[in-house]
Design a protein around this motif. Structure first.
Motif, PDB file in Angstrom:
ATOM      1  N   PHE A  29       3.842  -8.175  92.997  1.00 23.68           N
ATOM      2  CA  PHE A  29       4.596  -8.916  94.002  1.00 23.68           C
ATOM      3  C   PHE A  29       5.336  -7.952  94.922  1.00 23.68           C
ATOM      4  N   ALA A  30       5.962  -6.942  94.338  1.00 21.22           N
ATOM      5  CA  ALA A  30       6.713  -5.965  95.128  1.00 21.22           C
ATOM      6  C   ALA A  30       5.788  -5.220  96.089  1.00 21.22           C
ATOM      7  N   ARG A  86      -7.899 -26.646  97.647  1.00 21.60           N
ATOM      8  CA  ARG A  86      -8.658 -26.415  96.422  1.00 21.60           C
ATOM      9  C   ARG A  86      -9.460 -25.112  96.509  1.00 21.60           C
ATOM     10  N   ALA A  87      -9.921 -24.766  97.704  1.00 23.77           N
ATOM     11  CA  ALA A  87     -10.610 -23.488  97.863  1.00 23.77           C
ATOM     12  C   ALA A  87      -9.677 -22.332  97.518  1.00 23.77           C
ATOM     13  N   LEU A  88      -8.428 -22.462  97.917  1.00 21.18           N
ATOM     14  CA  LEU A  88      -7.466 -21.389  97.686  1.00 21.18           C
ATOM     15  C   LEU A  88      -6.926 -21.422  96.256  1.00 21.18           C
ATOM     16  N   PHE A  89      -6.425 -22.569  95.835  1.00 16.18           N
ATOM     17  CA  PHE A  89      -5.733 -22.646  94.548  1.00 16.18           C
ATOM     18  C   PHE A  89      -6.680 -22.753  93.352  1.00 16.18           C
ATOM     19  N   ASP A  90      -7.763 -23.518  93.500  1.00 12.02           N
ATOM     20  CA  ASP A  90      -8.673 -23.726  92.372  1.00 12.02           C
ATOM     21  C   ASP A  90      -9.800 -22.706  92.342  1.00 12.02           C
ATOM     22  N   VAL A  91     -10.475 -22.538  93.470  1.00 11.75           N
ATOM     23  CA  VAL A  91     -11.652 -21.664  93.502  1.00 11.75           C
ATOM     24  C   VAL A  91     -11.249 -20.190  93.485  1.00 11.75           C
ATOM     25  N   LEU A  92     -10.292 -19.818  94.342  1.00 17.23           N
ATOM     26  CA  LEU A  92      -9.850 -18.427  94.382  1.00 17.23           C
ATOM     27  C   LEU A  92      -8.823 -18.103  93.298  1.00 17.23           C
ATOM     28  N   GLY A  93      -8.110 -19.110  92.829  1.00 15.55           N
ATOM     29  CA  GLY A  93      -7.102 -18.869  91.796  1.00 15.55           C
ATOM     30  C   GLY A  93      -5.854 -18.200  92.342  1.00 15.55           C
ATOM     31  N   ASP A 137      10.478 -16.922 103.029  1.00 13.35           N
ATOM     32  CA  ASP A 137       9.089 -16.581 102.761  1.00 13.35           C
ATOM     33  C   ASP A 137       8.554 -17.277 101.518  1.00 13.35           C
ATOM     34  N   CYS A 138       7.257 -17.532 101.559  1.00 14.60           N
ATOM     35  CA  CYS A 138       6.507 -17.989 100.394  1.00 14.60           C
ATOM     36  C   CYS A 138       5.196 -17.218 100.430  1.00 14.60           C
ATOM     37  N   PHE A 139       4.975 -16.389  99.413  1.00 15.18           N
ATOM     38  CA  PHE A 139       3.792 -15.536  99.394  1.00 15.18           C
ATOM     39  C   PHE A 139       2.734 -16.108  98.465  1.00 15.18           C
ATOM     40  N   LEU A 140       1.478 -15.870  98.817  1.00 18.67           N
ATOM     41  CA  LEU A 140       0.345 -16.322  98.022  1.00 18.67           C
ATOM     42  C   LEU A 140      -0.260 -15.123  97.305  1.00 18.67           C
ATOM     43  N   LEU A 141      -0.293 -15.190  95.974  1.00 23.11           N
ATOM     44  CA  LEU A 141      -0.759 -14.082  95.151  1.00 23.11           C
ATOM     45  C   LEU A 141      -1.817 -14.566  94.163  1.00 23.11           C
ATOM     46  N   PRO A 142      -2.683 -13.661  93.701  1.00 21.06           N
ATOM     47  CA  PRO A 142      -3.649 -14.054  92.659  1.00 21.06           C
ATOM     48  C   PRO A 142      -2.921 -14.410  91.369  1.00 21.06           C
ATOM     49  N   ARG A 143      -3.422 -15.413  90.659  1.00 20.64           N
ATOM     50  CA  ARG A 143      -2.856 -15.730  89.357  1.00 20.64           C
ATOM     51  C   ARG A 143      -2.985 -14.525  88.438  1.00 20.64           C
ATOM     52  N   GLY A 144      -1.959 -14.296  87.637  1.00 16.28           N
ATOM     53  CA  GLY A 144      -1.934 -13.118  86.789  1.00 16.28           C
ATOM     54  C   GLY A 144      -1.188 -11.956  87.405  1.00 16.28           C
ATOM     55  N   SER A 145      -0.682 -12.139  88.637  1.00 17.05           N
ATOM     56  CA  SER A 145       0.068 -11.068  89.295  1.00 17.05           C
ATOM     57  C   SER A 145       1.375 -10.805  88.560  1.00 17.05           C
ATOM     58  N   VAL A 164       4.301 -11.016  83.936  1.00 16.00           N
ATOM     59  CA  VAL A 164       3.330 -11.857  84.635  1.00 16.00           C
ATOM     60  C   VAL A 164       4.035 -13.076  85.219  1.00 16.00           C
ATOM     61  N   LEU A 165       3.853 -13.274  86.510  1.00 18.72           N
ATOM     62  CA  LEU A 165       4.546 -14.349  87.209  1.00 18.72           C
ATOM     63  C   LEU A 165       3.838 -15.686  87.031  1.00 18.72           C
ATOM     64  N   ASP A 166       4.614 -16.753  87.165  1.00 18.10           N
ATOM     65  CA  ASP A 166       4.076 -18.110  87.131  1.00 18.10           C
ATOM     66  C   ASP A 166       4.106 -18.707  88.538  1.00 18.10           C
ATOM     67  N   GLU A 167       3.356 -19.769  88.695  1.00 13.05           N
ATOM     68  CA  GLU A 167       3.314 -20.480  89.973  1.00 13.05           C
ATOM     69  C   GLU A 167       4.705 -20.953  90.376  1.00 13.05           C
ATOM     70  N   ARG A 168       5.080 -20.697  91.616  1.00 14.56           N
ATOM     71  CA  ARG A 168       6.354 -21.088  92.235  1.00 14.56           C
ATOM     72  C   ARG A 168       7.553 -20.373  91.627  1.00 14.56           C
ATOM     73  N   ASP A 169       7.332 -19.248  90.967  1.00 10.20           N
ATOM     74  CA  ASP A 169       8.468 -18.441  90.526  1.00 10.20           C
ATOM     75  C   ASP A 169       9.312 -18.025  91.726  1.00 10.20           C
ATOM     76  N   VAL A 170      10.619 -17.922  91.497  1.00 14.64           N
ATOM     77  CA  VAL A 170      11.526 -17.378  92.510  1.00 14.64           C
ATOM     78  C   VAL A 170      12.078 -16.080  91.937  1.00 14.64           C
ATOM     79  N   ILE A 171      11.713 -14.960  92.548  1.00 16.13           N
ATOM     80  CA  ILE A 171      11.991 -13.656  91.982  1.00 16.13           C
ATOM     81  C   ILE A 171      12.765 -12.789  92.982  1.00 16.13           C
TER      82      ILE A 171
END
Length: 396
Positions: free
Chosen positions: A354-355, A313-320, A341-349, A383-390
């Motif tokens: 991503f590149a 929750r600190a990562l996904f909810d608080v940090l977004g 790989d699975c990368f963690l990016l700010p929402r709105g990326s 703008v990417l969505d959560e769990r997009d595969v790109i």
């Protein structure tokens, strides 16, 4: 690991136990002040639904691991040296604490909700957990205020104020907090302040320092020792207090998480971190059975021990933050395996973000992306969505 979660809190609240439970490291634990002197760094994980099953394949993670379709993606966990009131004035391990804290993107404040430790980390009874929440925020706000003041002094001494924006000077002064002039200007306006600091009073300065702190060091409260009646009584009172609406609370028992992981390593239980249930699969004594039954009652009531949940929750909810997978639209894997790989990016990326997150050369040479689920081409500003595969199509 692109994100760092800082564990903070006064001495003897179970912070090192929380760290050990989350990372299975072996740092000293003890019911006395300053068990932690130097910061400990470990690898914790956040859970993500793996994308590989949707593509009828099996992932081969380059870091972390996958368990029955759940990807455990590593994050950096920093157990910061114990904090006492007056840290910003150098008391306790104050200066070291504040320096180490700068590495964290978000903070998990471990609070003894049982009220069994006082402000200095000594044994007591009936201590109000709100005092601990308040003192950490106040210490951080005073720290930010001091640094903000230095920036304002620099602005006041600027040779040519007409061509020097205050947000530029403050962003440079507070660059260690990973802020920028646009964010500083936004926060100044959010506080309903003018862009001329000469018009600010002391309360204005403090309000701005607090807003910058909340934006750059967001806090989640891990309400620890929630397996005690005292903590459960305090939980209701604290979490319904309007003064703490800006904070996220997660009920936790670091002791229960550590016990379950130790039991799992010993083949006694079948337990996946974060789950609310576990199965006893080994031979145990009557005393061990009673202990595990008590833990089972707690995890059933609170949907787990809370340790895994607090980090997530600190990562996904608080940090977004959101997970994104690099993939291949034609379904072909590289030589080293699929869904590595699975990368963690700010929402709105965006696709471009991503590149560049993967490598600057890939970002510089980006032509476009391909959404591997729809096989549609997407632009760099998509703008990417959560769990997009790109899949990234690049000249690099």
């Amino acid at each position: 690991m692109s994100y760092t979660i800082g564990l903070v809190g006064k001495p003897s609240v179970g912070k090192s136990t929380f760290f050990n439970a989350a990372t299975m490291n072996d740092v000293p634990e003890g019911a006395y002040p300053f068990t932690t002197i130097d910061p400990s760094v470990g690898e914790a994980y956040v859970r993500v639904d793996c994308a590989a099953p949707e593509f009828d394949t099996t992932c081969t993670p380059s870091v972390g691991y996958c368990d029955d379709g759940t990807r455990f993606v590593p994050v950096r966990l920093l157990d910061v040296a114990g904090l006492v009131p007056g840290a910003h004035e150098g008391k306790g391990l104050g200066n070291q604490f504040l320096t180490d804290l700068n590495e964290a993107d978000a903070l998990v404040h471990v609070v003894d909700f049982s009220g069994m430790t006082d402000a200095e980390g000594e044994r007591t009874e009936g201590h109000d957990p709100r005092e601990d929440i308040d003192f950490l925020e106040d210490e951080l706000d005073q720290w930010y205020l001091e640094i903000l003041g230095k920036g304002l002094d620099k602005y006041a001494d600027a040779y040519d104020k007409e061509n020097t924006d205050v947000e530029v000077v403050l962003a440079e002064q507070m660059s260690a907090f990973r802020t920028n002039k646009d964010e500083i200007k936004k926060l100044i306006l959010r506080c309903d302040l003018s862009l001329e600091p000469g018009e600010w009073d002391d309360d204005d300065r403090f309000e701005l320092a607090r807003e910058i702190r909340k934006e750059t060091k967001p806090i989640l409260i891990a309400a620890n020792k929630m397996d005690t009646p005292e903590a459960q009584e305090n939980w209701e009172e604290v979490t319904t207090d309007d003064d703490y609406d800006h904070l996220t609370f997660v009920p936790t028992s670091a002791h229960a998480e550590k016990a379950l992981k130790n039991a799992a390593e010993g083949g006694v239980v079948d337990y996946t971190p974060g789950d609310a249930e576990f199965d006893i699969v080994g031979d145990i004594s009557d005393e061990q059975e009673q202990g595990l039954e008590a833990i089972a009652d707690f995890t059933s009531e609170y949907d787990g021990t809370g340790v895994q949940g607090a980090i997530e929750r600190a990562l996904f909810d608080v940090l977004g933050v959101m997970p994104v997978f690099p993939g291949s639209a034609n379904g072909k894997a590289d030589e080293e395996g699929e869904f590595r790989d699975c990368f963690l990016l700010p929402r709105g990326s965006t696709t471009s973000d991503f590149a560049y997150h993967i490598h600057s050369d890939i970002g510089d040479g980006l032509l476009h992306g391909i959404d591997c689920r729809t096989e549609r081409q997407v632009g760099g500003d998509h703008v990417l969505d959560e769990r997009d595969v790109i899949e990234l199509i690049t000249t690099a």
